[in-house]
Design a protein around this motif. Sequence first.
Motif, short mmCIF file in Angstrom:
data_model
loop_
_atom_site.label_atom_id
_atom_site.label_comp_id
_atom_site.label_asym_id
_atom_site.label_seq_id
_atom_site.Cartn_x
_atom_site.Cartn_y
_atom_site.Cartn_z
N ALA A 111 38.57 40.10 10.14
CA ALA A 111 38.04 40.28 11.69
C ALA A 111 38.37 41.77 12.01
O ALA A 111 37.35 42.11 12.77
CB ALA A 111 38.87 39.16 12.55
N VAL A 112 39.48 42.32 11.53
CA VAL A 112 39.67 43.78 11.96
C VAL A 112 38.82 44.57 11.35
O VAL A 112 37.97 45.35 12.01
CB VAL A 112 41.05 43.91 11.76
CG1 VAL A 112 41.35 45.45 12.16
CG2 VAL A 112 42.13 43.25 12.61
N LEU A 113 38.61 44.34 9.99
CA LEU A 113 37.37 45.13 9.31
C LEU A 113 36.01 44.96 10.08
O LEU A 113 35.03 45.84 9.94
CB LEU A 113 37.33 44.81 7.79
CG LEU A 113 38.42 45.12 7.03
CD1 LEU A 113 38.37 44.45 5.52
CD2 LEU A 113 38.83 46.70 6.87
N ASP A 114 35.47 43.72 10.52
CA ASP A 114 34.51 43.48 11.03
C ASP A 114 34.37 44.16 12.52
O ASP A 114 33.18 44.92 12.69
CB ASP A 114 34.43 41.94 11.28
CG ASP A 114 32.82 41.65 11.95
OD1 ASP A 114 31.93 42.20 11.22
OD2 ASP A 114 32.87 40.97 13.11
N ALA A 115 35.57 44.37 13.13
CA ALA A 115 35.63 45.04 14.49
C ALA A 115 35.32 46.74 14.08
O ALA A 115 34.61 47.10 14.80
CB ALA A 115 37.04 44.89 15.16
N GLY A 152 41.82 58.28 20.27
CA GLY A 152 41.22 57.15 21.04
C GLY A 152 40.97 56.07 20.14
O GLY A 152 40.68 54.99 20.81
N ARG A 153 41.32 56.04 18.99
CA ARG A 153 40.92 54.84 18.26
C ARG A 153 41.71 53.76 18.34
O ARG A 153 41.24 52.43 18.51
CB ARG A 153 40.95 55.07 16.62
CG ARG A 153 40.71 53.99 15.83
CD ARG A 153 40.71 54.03 14.19
NE ARG A 153 39.76 55.15 13.75
CZ ARG A 153 39.91 56.30 12.86
NH1 ARG A 153 41.38 56.52 12.77
NH2 ARG A 153 39.31 57.23 12.69
N LYS A 154 42.88 53.93 18.67
CA LYS A 154 44.07 52.74 18.87
C LYS A 154 43.48 51.87 20.22
O LYS A 154 43.62 50.71 20.10
CB LYS A 154 45.60 53.39 19.25
CG LYS A 154 46.50 52.40 19.07
CD LYS A 154 47.82 53.16 19.26
CE LYS A 154 49.04 52.40 18.80
NZ LYS A 154 50.36 53.04 18.79
N SER A 155 43.12 52.57 21.25
CA SER A 155 42.56 51.85 22.46
C SER A 155 41.54 51.17 22.12
O SER A 155 41.20 50.09 22.74
CB SER A 155 42.63 52.79 23.39
OG SER A 155 43.93 53.07 24.05
N ARG A 156 40.64 52.07 21.36
CA ARG A 156 39.20 51.43 21.17
C ARG A 156 39.22 50.03 20.48
O ARG A 156 38.56 49.06 20.76
CB ARG A 156 38.20 52.45 20.63
CG ARG A 156 37.71 53.48 21.63
CD ARG A 156 36.64 54.44 21.10
NE ARG A 156 36.60 54.74 19.64
CZ ARG A 156 37.29 55.78 19.07
NH1 ARG A 156 37.92 56.40 19.87
NH2 ARG A 156 37.33 55.96 17.71
N LEU A 157 39.91 50.33 19.44
CA LEU A 157 40.21 49.00 18.63
C LEU A 157 40.92 47.88 19.32
O LEU A 157 40.54 46.74 19.09
CB LEU A 157 40.62 49.32 17.18
CG LEU A 157 40.98 48.27 16.17
CD1 LEU A 157 39.60 47.75 15.83
CD2 LEU A 157 41.89 48.96 14.94
N ALA A 158 41.90 48.34 19.94
CA ALA A 158 42.52 47.34 20.66
C ALA A 158 42.03 46.53 21.59
O ALA A 158 41.86 45.10 21.82
CB ALA A 158 43.89 47.88 21.51
N ALA A 159 40.96 47.21 22.39
CA ALA A 159 39.88 46.30 23.25
C ALA A 159 39.27 45.55 22.42
O ALA A 159 38.95 44.34 22.89
CB ALA A 159 39.10 47.46 24.06
N ARG A 160 38.66 45.87 21.27
CA ARG A 160 37.73 45.11 20.40
C ARG A 160 38.37 43.83 19.74
O ARG A 160 37.75 42.74 19.81
CB ARG A 160 37.21 45.93 19.26
CG ARG A 160 36.14 47.02 19.71
CD ARG A 160 34.79 46.62 19.08
NE ARG A 160 33.87 47.82 19.65
CZ ARG A 160 32.86 47.84 19.16
NH1 ARG A 160 32.17 47.15 18.34
NH2 ARG A 160 32.00 48.66 19.70
#
Length: 185
Positions: A111-115, A152-160
């Motif tokens: 699911a994380v890879l899909d995100a 900014g990746r950490k926040s963008r990925l966290a939201a997804r």
Amino acid sequence: MEATGGHGPVVLVEGESDAVVVRALLARRGAAADVVPMGGVTNLAAHLDPLGGPAPHVLALVDAPEVRFAVGALRRHGVRAETLEELGWHGVLVCDRDLEDVLIRALGPDAVLDALAGMAELGAFESLAQMPHWRGRPVAEQLHRFAGSGSGRKSRLAARLADRLDPAALPDPLGPLVDAVLAMP
């Protein structure tokens, strides 16, 4: 931050990516709280000061490796808590490792890879996974490292990832955190 005077729940979180997740989960459950990124758990005591210290309307979400700072912040306010259970009694909820790890374990690497694919970041992740230091490591470890790299990746990925969680079956400590906010007047 001003003291709330009991006017509403406050959730103190370590950083902005944690705030993104907590705000999204609270919104999905119709819960309102002031979610405050502290700029690191070392600032917990300073954030508790204007709130009058630990209180029934104040929660904190911290990472397990940083528990000593939460213990110290509570002691500064006259509260002795040593175990995770005792911390919980005083509104401090602890992620096993950190929130990114909680999300990766709850959703699973696929699911994380899909995100990441949806963010057009899969190629960058595959590049990291092929680096000598990361090659052959478990995908969950690679994902954890990748989540914290890049501006900014950490926040963008966290939201997804927050959007992918089942609001009726949130992992610890997110489920108890949301439930505690919902139970507050």
